[in-house]
Design a protein around this motif. Sequence first.
Motif, PDB file in Angstrom:
ATOM      1  N   VAL A 137     -11.517 -28.377  11.881  1.00  0.00           N
ATOM      2  CA  VAL A 137     -12.322 -28.648  13.070  1.00  0.00           C
ATOM      3  C   VAL A 137     -11.484 -28.376  14.312  1.00  0.00           C
ATOM      4  N   VAL A 138     -12.068 -27.595  15.263  1.00  0.00           N
ATOM      5  CA  VAL A 138     -11.376 -27.299  16.528  1.00  0.00           C
ATOM      6  C   VAL A 138     -12.326 -27.612  17.675  1.00  0.00           C
ATOM      7  N   LYS A 139     -11.754 -27.710  18.871  1.00  0.00           N
ATOM      8  CA  LYS A 139     -12.570 -27.921  20.052  1.00  0.00           C
ATOM      9  C   LYS A 139     -13.084 -26.574  20.569  1.00  0.00           C
ATOM     10  N   GLY A 140     -14.296 -26.591  21.101  1.00  0.00           N
ATOM     11  CA  GLY A 140     -14.871 -25.376  21.644  1.00  0.00           C
ATOM     12  C   GLY A 140     -16.155 -25.668  22.394  1.00  0.00           C
ATOM     13  N   TYR A 141     -16.859 -24.621  22.751  1.00  0.00           N
ATOM     14  CA  TYR A 141     -18.069 -24.763  23.558  1.00  0.00           C
ATOM     15  C   TYR A 141     -19.248 -24.096  22.851  1.00  0.00           C
ATOM     16  N   TYR A 142     -20.437 -24.686  23.069  1.00  0.00           N
ATOM     17  CA  TYR A 142     -21.661 -24.180  22.468  1.00  0.00           C
ATOM     18  C   TYR A 142     -22.503 -23.463  23.526  1.00  0.00           C
ATOM     19  N   ALA A 184     -28.832 -28.806  29.890  1.00  0.00           N
ATOM     20  CA  ALA A 184     -30.251 -29.023  30.159  1.00  0.00           C
ATOM     21  C   ALA A 184     -30.601 -30.506  30.147  1.00  0.00           C
ATOM     22  N   ASP A 185     -29.810 -31.337  29.463  1.00  0.00           N
ATOM     23  CA  ASP A 185     -30.019 -32.790  29.431  1.00  0.00           C
ATOM     24  C   ASP A 185     -29.297 -33.505  30.568  1.00  0.00           C
ATOM     25  N   ASN A 186     -28.789 -32.740  31.546  1.00  0.00           N
ATOM     26  CA  ASN A 186     -28.126 -33.292  32.720  1.00  0.00           C
ATOM     27  C   ASN A 186     -26.823 -34.022  32.379  1.00  0.00           C
ATOM     28  N   GLN A 187     -26.145 -33.549  31.350  1.00  0.00           N
ATOM     29  CA  GLN A 187     -24.834 -34.082  30.995  1.00  0.00           C
ATOM     30  C   GLN A 187     -23.767 -33.037  31.322  1.00  0.00           C
ATOM     31  N   PRO A 188     -22.589 -33.465  31.789  1.00  0.00           N
ATOM     32  CA  PRO A 188     -21.537 -32.474  32.080  1.00  0.00           C
ATOM     33  C   PRO A 188     -21.219 -31.625  30.855  1.00  0.00           C
ATOM     34  N   ILE A 189     -21.004 -30.328  31.089  1.00  0.00           N
ATOM     35  CA  ILE A 189     -20.635 -29.439  29.981  1.00  0.00           C
ATOM     36  C   ILE A 189     -19.231 -29.801  29.512  1.00  0.00           C
ATOM     37  N   LEU A 232     -18.428 -15.691  30.898  1.00  0.00           N
ATOM     38  CA  LEU A 232     -18.629 -16.311  29.582  1.00  0.00           C
ATOM     39  C   LEU A 232     -19.888 -15.774  28.923  1.00  0.00           C
ATOM     40  N   ARG A 233     -20.961 -15.666  29.704  1.00  0.00           N
ATOM     41  CA  ARG A 233     -22.227 -15.195  29.130  1.00  0.00           C
ATOM     42  C   ARG A 233     -22.161 -13.737  28.701  1.00  0.00           C
ATOM     43  N   ASP A 234     -21.651 -12.870  29.595  1.00  0.00           N
ATOM     44  CA  ASP A 234     -21.787 -11.433  29.386  1.00  0.00           C
ATOM     45  C   ASP A 234     -20.662 -10.809  28.573  1.00  0.00           C
ATOM     46  N   MET A 252     -18.038 -21.061  20.259  1.00  0.00           N
ATOM     47  CA  MET A 252     -16.753 -20.366  20.282  1.00  0.00           C
ATOM     48  C   MET A 252     -15.624 -21.370  20.558  1.00  0.00           C
ATOM     49  N   PRO A 253     -14.529 -21.308  19.792  1.00  0.00           N
ATOM     50  CA  PRO A 253     -13.390 -22.194  20.029  1.00  0.00           C
ATOM     51  C   PRO A 253     -12.777 -21.955  21.413  1.00  0.00           C
ATOM     52  N   THR A 254     -12.229 -23.000  21.996  1.00  0.00           N
ATOM     53  CA  THR A 254     -11.641 -22.905  23.329  1.00  0.00           C
ATOM     54  C   THR A 254     -10.545 -21.842  23.393  1.00  0.00           C
ATOM     55  N   ALA A 255      -9.683 -21.818  22.374  1.00  0.00           N
ATOM     56  CA  ALA A 255      -8.577 -20.852  22.381  1.00  0.00           C
ATOM     57  C   ALA A 255      -9.100 -19.419  22.417  1.00  0.00           C
ATOM     58  N   GLN A 256     -10.182 -19.171  21.702  1.00  0.00           N
ATOM     59  CA  GLN A 256     -10.753 -17.826  21.673  1.00  0.00           C
ATOM     60  C   GLN A 256     -11.406 -17.484  23.020  1.00  0.00           C
ATOM     61  N   ILE A 257     -12.045 -18.478  23.643  1.00  0.00           N
ATOM     62  CA  ILE A 257     -12.653 -18.267  24.958  1.00  0.00           C
ATOM     63  C   ILE A 257     -11.585 -17.883  25.980  1.00  0.00           C
ATOM     64  N   ILE A 258     -10.493 -18.644  25.994  1.00  0.00           N
ATOM     65  CA  ILE A 258      -9.430 -18.386  26.973  1.00  0.00           C
ATOM     66  C   ILE A 258      -8.802 -17.020  26.743  1.00  0.00           C
ATOM     67  N   ALA A 259      -8.578 -16.669  25.495  1.00  0.00           N
ATOM     68  CA  ALA A 259      -8.009 -15.351  25.188  1.00  0.00           C
ATOM     69  C   ALA A 259      -8.930 -14.242  25.672  1.00  0.00           C
TER      70      ALA A 259
END
Length: 385
Positions: free
Chosen positions: A354-359, A338-343, A287-289, A298-305
């Motif tokens: 609006v779509v679901k995704g990760y920051y 960093a706030d100790n909350q599940p990603i 994911l990082r590199d 990035m939207p979830t669909a784009q991450i998975i693709a």
Amino acid sequence: MTTTQHTPTPAEDGAALLDEIEAFHRRFNAFPTEAAYVAVVLWNAHTHLLDAFESTPRLAFLSPEPGSGKTRGLEICGTLVPHPMVAVNASPAALFRAVSGMEAGRPTILFDEIDTVFGPKAKDNEELRGLLNAGHRRTGVSYRCVGDGGQQTVQAFPSYAAVAVAGLGWLPDTILTRSVVIRMRRRAPNEHVEAFRSRLHEPEGHALRDRLAAWADTVRDSVEGAFPEMPEGVSDRPADVWEPLLAVADAAGGEWPRRARDACVELVAAAAAGDKASLGIRLLTDLRDVVFNGADRMPTAQIIAGLIAMDEAPWADMGGKPLDSRQLAKRLGEYVTADNQPIKARNIRTGTGVVKGYYAADLHDAWRRYCPAPAEAATPATDAD
């Protein structure tokens, strides 16, 4: 009356002895790298000094295909270590008894075909995994109920023992991270080794073993409690794995301290680069590199693709199906921000809604803690003044 004067036997030259053991391995084994020979020789030597160390690394000969010399590597080690116990599909009960029954001497366990124990078609074998994990430390014990019926009591059995394994594929990560991994491969047409004949060559190995045991007795006091200097960047579990081997190399002297540290750096880096045991770390690193690659969200669909499109990555075939949003959420949810909350996936506003995704901000702490350092980016060219 005439007295016979006793001439003391000269002390064994440790470096020269390790050189001889390396030459013995080279006659019959085509290891993949120079570092592999160094690591295996030092592992052989450390088995004669086990009680001088707080832990013992596992030695793992692993390969993707049969016919890669894994069993031969194990066989040659068996001629050089104290009280070798060859185990193929050995039951946990048999190993418990062998390791805890010290009357005949602590065995060095040589476990062939380990993939039949921990491979994808095998059962979990938690008892054996627990024994191998606990036996990594000198203080390690395994608890078992002994007695009959209502008279049973819990008893602690010592489980500290040197272990070498050979098999196809990979090991559970709890064992792999306690191991020096030798990635074996089939010999190329130009790689030739001598055929090993037990009747002829075992006595040679045993003679080296006896000399190694005698030398170990001469350096035991200096090795016990030693804290060898670690190469830069080697810490935590890899340092635990390599500490006994570096201590042996320092005791031997000659070129062995330098060669041992070079081998340590090389094999630790190779294990980190090729670690297939932790899909979680592989996911974070990809994911990082590759996927985010500097993007802040990035939207979830784009991450998975992006993950599925990666060559030589596992994401297109996760148990017969490609990675989906549910699997992605489950794997990332095991790590925290960093706030100790599940990603977790969050809302991302786009031009169409609006779509679901990760920051990336939610992933930064996990990237920093778990992923290997990113490759150095090339310095951008600058215009001359």
